[in-house]
Structures are given as structure tokens and as C-alpha cells.
Design a protein around this motif. Structure first.
Motif, short mmCIF file in Angstrom:
data_model
loop_
_atom_site.label_atom_id
_atom_site.label_comp_id
_atom_site.label_asym_id
_atom_site.label_seq_id
_atom_site.Cartn_x
_atom_site.Cartn_y
_atom_site.Cartn_z
N TRP A 33 0.88 -1.32 -0.16
CA TRP A 33 0.00 0.03 -0.06
C TRP A 33 0.83 1.24 0.07
O TRP A 33 0.47 2.21 -0.61
CB TRP A 33 -0.90 0.16 0.98
CG TRP A 33 -1.81 1.13 1.32
CD1 TRP A 33 -3.13 1.24 0.33
CD2 TRP A 33 -1.94 2.19 1.99
NE1 TRP A 33 -3.68 2.47 0.86
CE2 TRP A 33 -2.82 3.06 1.86
CE3 TRP A 33 -1.12 2.53 3.27
CZ2 TRP A 33 -3.21 4.27 2.44
CZ3 TRP A 33 -1.50 3.78 3.88
CH2 TRP A 33 -2.67 4.60 3.49
N LEU A 340 -3.98 -3.32 7.73
CA LEU A 340 -2.48 -3.02 7.31
C LEU A 340 -1.43 -3.54 8.13
O LEU A 340 -1.79 -3.66 9.26
CB LEU A 340 -2.64 -1.33 7.34
CG LEU A 340 -3.42 -0.55 6.37
CD1 LEU A 340 -3.26 0.95 6.74
CD2 LEU A 340 -3.49 -0.95 4.92
N ILE A 349 4.30 -0.81 3.93
CA ILE A 349 3.16 -1.13 4.56
C ILE A 349 1.98 -2.01 3.62
O ILE A 349 2.12 -1.39 2.53
CB ILE A 349 2.42 0.23 5.05
CG1 ILE A 349 3.28 1.09 6.17
CG2 ILE A 349 0.99 -0.15 5.46
CD1 ILE A 349 2.72 2.31 6.41
N ARG A 351 -1.23 -4.02 2.66
CA ARG A 351 -3.01 -4.02 2.77
C ARG A 351 -3.11 -5.35 2.44
O ARG A 351 -2.99 -5.91 1.46
CB ARG A 351 -3.36 -3.09 1.87
CG ARG A 351 -5.00 -3.07 1.76
CD ARG A 351 -5.38 -2.07 0.63
NE ARG A 351 -7.02 -1.99 0.84
CZ ARG A 351 -7.72 -2.69 0.16
NH1 ARG A 351 -7.33 -3.51 -0.63
NH2 ARG A 351 -9.20 -2.40 0.19
#
Length: 357
Positions: A33, A340, A349, A351
Motif C-alpha cells: 500500500w 494494514l 506497509i 494491505r
């Protein structure tokens, strides 16, 4: 607020990369993400900004789609700080905990282009061993802070080896949990409102002792055993005479030794299937002191009140043989119900969400 958070998330999903090394359960997909150097703890702002603390990087980031191109970017808000891992958000302000100082950035989401100078709220012990702070606001509106033991194993001085709570201005400190070696993850059960936390066990007792812990604070001020008792049933060879295991609160669940259980969260979204509702997700950052590495994954615990009925892997693949491809740190539910996961080793990060059929 929810609409703003959803807009920020939806804007980025179509442009996300796929980290092919991560394995998720059937029916789930994982995408990258955002790229955030040394990403550690995460918290949401009211207007859809994800704030991210770091450890070795010494910086704090804001993550959102700043230029409207449908891709989220990480913007550095502050730098040169001493392990600013802990982040929390309340009343338009971002709270950042370094080892020795709690800062507050007022009205931060209105000033992302030119962040304000932080206001010092209060001070913490400056010892760096287990000095990174986990912080979060509880259901009672107070700020909770972990203060780890300044050693591998020792009899901590007063003020160490605890989880505290305080008013947002830093006043009226109260000890919530004692006998805590090193907690880097706190969360509240959505129904009981009891505080849950991870605790990393001591080193130098071999590959398989003691196990890391999932703990529940049912009675504020309770003692969880450090340094005289580990994993609820193992007296310390040096400090075991200072107390009895029967005098300490036993873990809700004993995890593997040296897995370094860190951030955790109860799943509160509606996107995951029914069997995941209310599950406790937590990151295992992974061992540094074991002959064969352990951890390096995200786990899912099934919880009934204060009882853990099952623990199983949710995300794996961060470890390729004995080579780490990533090290998960924190988990956080997004406004759209996705999960997350921060990774300080890969600087990412991720998702996690069900695959659309």
C-alpha cells in the motif's frame, strides 16, 4: 471521517504493487500500500492520514495521496528523533513518543505541508535498552505507555517494566501493569474493554525458553512475573527467589521463544469473512538470537473474552530459509475493513483484504 479515510484507501489500491513473497490464506490478497522507510507503529488521523513511527530511522511520517494522483506517498514530518516508534492520535493532535520524550503535534492534518513545531508533553526514562515506547489512547481517553525493563533480565528500578496510563497532558500517571519485560503492542478487547499486550521474553536461556506472551489486564496494577517468572510457569535461574509464579498473572497464551511478538489489534471491520470478526491479529517481528530463526509472520488468535482458544498463522513467507525478506511490526484496521501491516525491514506497509469475486 470515515468517508475521508475510505477515499484515501480507495485511491491507492488500484496502483499497488504485489509483494510476491508473502503468503496469505486462500481468498485473501496482499498488496504494498505504501513505501515507508523503517515503518513501525501506525495510527490514523481524523482526515484519512496514516501516521507512522520509526525506530532506527529517527523520523515520523504522514502517509496519504498528497497530490491527487491516486497513489499514497510518505511525507517526513519530523526527523533526528531518538527512536520515535510510538504514535497515537487524539483531538486533532498527533502524539509521538521517543525514548525519553512525549511530543504533541497540534492540528497536524491541517498543517501537513508545513508541520508545526512539536510541544513537549512529558518525559520518560532515558535508558535505551527496551526504551522504544508503545503508546495508544484507551477507551477511557487516557494515554497508555509501555516502559520496558532496562536490561535483559534484572530487578528493574521503580518506573521500569510497567505499562502506565496518563491524561493526555501527561499528568496523573497510574500503573496499569507491572512485571512487564518489553511490551511493544497494546490493544483493547472491543467488548470487555480489557487491555491486551504482547511481552517479549528474556534472552540467554536457549533456543526454546522462555516463550513470548499474550497478556490480559483484567485487574489494573497486576504483576505479570518479570523478572522472577517467565511464561507463567518458569522461574528465572537468577531472580526466581524474588517471587513465585503463582503470584503472577499467567499469560493468556504462551507463544514461541524469541518470536518477538509486537503490534496487535482486534479486527473491527466488516470486510473480512465472519470467522475473522473479533479476531486478534499480531505481528511476530522475528528472532535475532536463535540458532534457527522463528517468528517472521502475522498471527491470528481466536479470543473468547479473556481466553485464547486458538492461535494460527495468517501471513507468512517473510522468512526464506534463514534469510529474512521482511519483518512485520504493527497491524491496524483501515476504514474499509482491510488490514494494514507495517514492515520495518522492507520499508513497506501492506494491505490485506479478501479477493473480490
Amino acid at each position: 471521517m470515515r468517508a475521508l479515510l475510505l477515499a484515501a484507501l480507495v485511491a491507492s489500491v488500484a496502483h499497488a504493487e504485489v509483494p510476491t513473497f508473502i503468503r496469505a490464506p486462500d481468498g485473501f490478497a496482499v498488496t504494498t500500500w505504501a513505501k515507508v522507510p523503517n515503518a513501525r507503529a501506525m495510527t490514523w488521523g481524523d482526515k484519512g492520514t496514516l501516521f507512522v513511527g520509526t525506530k532506527s530511522k529517527g523520523a515520523v511520517y504522514a502517509v496519504r495521496d498528497f497530490n491527487g494522483d491516486g497513489v499514497v506517498e510518505a511525507k517526513e514530518l519530523a526527523s533526528g528523533l531518538r527512536e520515535p516508534t510510538g504514535v497515537a492520535f487524539k483531538d486533532k493532535a498527533l502524539y509521538v513518543a521517543t525514548i525519553e520524550t512525549l511530543f504533541r503535534f497540534d492540528d497536524i492534518e491541517a498543517q501537513l505541508a508545513k508541520p508545526p513545531k512539536p510541544v513537549k508533553v512529558t518525559s520518560f526514562p532515558a535508558d535505551g535498552w527496551h526504551g522504544w515506547r508503545e503508546i495508544d489512547f484507551g477507551p477511557d481517553g487516557w494515554l497508555y505507555v509501555s516502559i520496558g525493563a532496562p536490561c535483559n533480565v534484572c530487578k528493574p528500578e521503580p518506573g521500569f517494566g510497567v505499562i502506565l496510563k496518563m491524561k493526555p497532558d501527561g499528568s496523573e500517571r497510574t500503573t496499569v501493569a507491572r512485571g512487564v519485560r518489553n511490551s511493544v503492542g497494546i490493544a483493547w478487547h472491543p467488548t470487555t474493554k480489557h487491555l491486551w499486550f504482547t511481552d517479549n521474553g528474556r534472552d540467554m536461556l536457549g533456543d526454546d525458553l522462555p516463550g513470548d506472551e499474550l497478556n490480559v489486564v483484567a485487574s489494573p496494577g497486576a504483576h505479570f512475573g518479570f523478572p522472577f517468572c517467565h511464561q507463567g510457569d518458569t522461574p528465572d535461574p537468577e531472580f526466581g527467589k524474588q517471587g513465585k509464579c503463582s503470584d503472577a498473572v499467567k499469560p493468556a497464551f504462551t507463544l514461541g521463544a524469541h518470536v518477538a511478538a509486537l503490534g496487535l489489534t482486534f479486527y473491527s471491520g466488516a470486510l473480512f469473512p465472519k470467522e475473522f470478526q473479533g479476531a486478534l491479529f499480531f505481528a511476530e517481528h522475528g528472532s535475532w538470537n536463535r540458532s534457527k530463526k522463528s517468528g517472521y509472520r502475522v498471527m491470528r488468535a481466536t479470543v473468547d473474552g479473556d481466553v485464547v482458544t486458538k492461535v494460527e498463522p495468517f501471513l507468512s513467507g517473510f522468512l526464506d530459509g534463514q534469510h529474512a525478506l521482511g519483518r512485520p511490526v504493527d497491524v491496524l484496521v483501515a476504514a474499509d475493513g482491510a488490514l494494514l501491516v507495517s514492515d520495518d525491514d522492507a520499508g513497506a506497509i501492506y494491505r490485506v483484504a479478501p479477493v473480490k469475486r
